[in-house]
Design an enzyme around this catalytic site. Structure first.
Site, mmCIF file in Angstrom:
data_model
loop_
_atom_site.group_PDB
_atom_site.id
_atom_site.type_symbol
_atom_site.label_atom_id
_atom_site.label_comp_id
_atom_site.label_asym_id
_atom_site.label_seq_id
_atom_site.Cartn_x
_atom_site.Cartn_y
_atom_site.Cartn_z
ATOM 1 N N GLU A 191 0.917 -1.194 0.004
ATOM 2 C CA GLU A 191 0.208 -0.048 0.162
ATOM 3 C C GLU A 191 1.014 0.892 -0.380
ATOM 4 O O GLU A 191 1.071 1.412 0.731
ATOM 5 C CB GLU A 191 -1.217 0.403 1.759
ATOM 6 C CG GLU A 191 -2.043 -1.440 0.980
ATOM 7 C CD GLU A 191 -3.471 -0.704 0.076
ATOM 8 O OE1 GLU A 191 -3.510 0.139 0.202
ATOM 9 O OE2 GLU A 191 -3.833 -2.068 0.272
ATOM 10 N N CYS A 196 -2.424 9.331 2.524
ATOM 11 C CA CYS A 196 -1.616 8.902 1.025
ATOM 12 C C CYS A 196 -2.645 8.982 -0.325
ATOM 13 O O CYS A 196 -2.795 9.431 -1.350
ATOM 14 C CB CYS A 196 -1.824 7.454 1.018
ATOM 15 S SG CYS A 196 -2.883 6.874 1.893
#
Ligand code: NAD
Length: 482
Positions: free
Chosen positions: A207, A245
């Site tokens: 991720e 993110c």
């Protein structure tokens, strides 16, 4: 560490973690940790990142409780074998898919959402019946300490351990053999993780991050414009001060709408964070000095500095950076090539909004793409002509909370995904199980080979059982060659 890992493997082999009741009890333990320790979690997030407790509840505790409730509701269904379809010729045969745990898994998380990004994958790992070592980021040290000290009071310590430490500890962990590594962090460390995993052929989920663009089309209604401006601000400055993110990294807007958008964003920044945002407790602080100076450096290029039209003030002592807007910084500058991960918002103006497709496609695939438009044809083009981990229309960040959507990247923004059932699948092996009866048996499967057997075999691949029977009785011709 080796002994620790070995004892966890032995515990996994005992079969305890495969029991449905054990999995449910761990999920309930996690939920109790979040509710009992809410105050300490708020405190840790305030210490690490200066997050307001409302933001901490929205992004970490509340989101996790929602995910836990979803997992507890669906656990039995996820664990049940799924029926698999077979061709009709497969008489007296059945097939199913059984989800089995992978074994001992390592979860490594980043510092920006230290509870969310540690516990969201943990939910999937325990729901799937694995034993787990969790390595939180050392940079959010108050949160990591709380996880290490309080979590063991709620979970089965033989199966779930929190190991704290600097990158050297992470390196030692990576040296061990795991059945799965789930990593949240930078592409640089992602590469280290992947090469360590390759040694043992361990599957990984990465991720990662990158630059998430927000495309803003001209919006004619004043209500739509205001809502868009508010959602953009929260999707940037309100998401851990841009240290997320999936925070908006930069905006793409057509020339004719740019000034309207900039003015609205300025107005709403003031409304949300006050005239003096440095005194506001509603905007998070930068995690540490290293990141503070990294962000400061992004503005140091004189041409970039010239493009700042709002904000720009910084307070090193309190690790505060004011929400800052830049219009048309040079595209070759670091601020337009590196992930910003902070409260600096470049706005790039384009001749027409459709040019944004080419702009996005000329850069690494983003984790998230945001598009503010009511134009259905543009929405369709964005989905079909660009590639990203996810696309969200007319909002930002919210896709993270949708249990029914896979969350993960593509290309440079990572691979694999999780959330809801996807988390369960990420930490499971889908085992195919085929059951045959001894009663039906086709002689043409077995040598010696003859031309007739070949025709019968061909028919068995093309026809159902009745078709094959007719071929065998000479009432139907064998199919054309495959
Ligand atoms: P990072 O890669 O520096 O650290 C992540 C983890 O790796 C930490 O646990 C750290 O201890 C460990 N680590 C650091 N150096 C290591 C080394 N040399 N060897 C082994 N392990 C090491 O990332 P970060 O600074 O914590 O997070 C920021 C990055 O993470 C950004 O790029 C951001 O976009 C990305 N991110 C992605 C997601 C997502 O869900 N896709 C979420 C949050 C952050």
């Amino acid at each position: 560490m080796e002994r620790e890992v070995e004892s966890m493997r032995e515990y996994y082999d005992s079969g305890k973690t495969k029991e449905a009741s054990w999995r449910a009890s761990q999920l309930e333990g996690l939920r109790a940790f979040l509710t009992d320790q809410q105050h300490d979690i708020f405190h840790a997030l305030m210490q690490d990142l200066g997050k307001h407790h409302l933001e901490s509840f929205r992004d970490e505790i509340g989101t996790l409780i929602k995910s836990l409730n979803f997992a507890l509701k669906h656990l039995k269904q996820w664990m049940s074998p799924g029926k698999a379809e077979l061709p009709r010729i497969a008489l007296l045969t059945s097939a199913e898919i059984v989800a089995e745990p992978l074994g001992l898994v390592l979860i490594m998380s980043s510092w920006n959402f230290p509870f969310g990004l540690s516990l969201e994958p943990l939910i999937g790992a325990v729901a799937a019946g694995n034993t787990v070592v969790l390595k939180p980021s050392e940079l959010s040290s108050a949160s990591a300490s709380l996880l290490a000290s309080a979590l063991p009071n709620y979970l089965d310590n033989k199966a779930i351990k929190v190991i704290q430490g600097r990158p050297e500890v992470a390196e030692q962990l990576l040296f061990q053999k795991w059945d799965k590594i789930f990593f949240t962090g930078s592409p640089r460390v992602g590469r280290i993780v992947m090469s360590a995993a390759a040694k043992h052929l361990t599957p990984v989920t990465l991720e990662l991050g990158g630059k998430c663009p927000a495309v803003v089309d001209s919006l004619s209604s004043s209500w739509d414009r205001e809502v868009a401006a508010k959602r953009i601000i929260v999707g940037k400055f309100g998401a851990c001060a841009g240290q997320a993110c999936i925070a908006i990294d930069y905006i793409l807007v057509g020339k004719e709408f740019a000034s309207t958008l900039v003015e609205l964003i300025k107005v709403w920044i003031k409304k949300m964070f006050g005239e003096k945002p440095s005194e506001s407790n509603t905007i998070a602080r930068i995690i540490n000095k290293q990141h503070f100076f990294r962000l400061k450096n992004l503005l140091s290029d004189p041409k970039v500095k010239e493009s700042v039209i709002y904000g720009g003030s910084m307070d090193e002592e309190h690790l505060f950076i004011e929400p800052t807007i830049l219009v048309d910084p040079p595209l070759e500058a670091a601020i337009m090539s590196e992930e910003i991960f902070g409260p600096l918002l470049p706005i790039v103006t384009l001749e027409k909004i459709e040019d944004s497709i080419k702009f996005i496609n000329s850069r690494p695939k983003p984790l998230a793409l945001y598009v503010f438009t009511k134009n259905q044809s543009l929405q369709g083009r964005m989905v079909s002509e660009t590639s990203s981990g996810s696309v969200t229309f007319n909002d930002a960040i919210l896709q993270y909370a949708a249990d029914s959507l896979p969350f993960g990247g593509v290309g440079e923004s990572g691979f694999g995904n999780y959330h809801g059932k996807f988390s369960f699948d990420t930490f499971s092996h889908q085992k195919g199980v085929l059951r045959r009866s001894f009663l039906t048996d086709f002689w043409f499967r077995y040598p010696p080979w003859t031309t007739t057997k070949f025709q019968e075999l061909e028919a068995s691949y093309n026809y159902d059982y009745l078709g094959l029977l007719l071929v065998l009785l000479g009432l139907k011709t064998s199919p054309k060659r495959l």
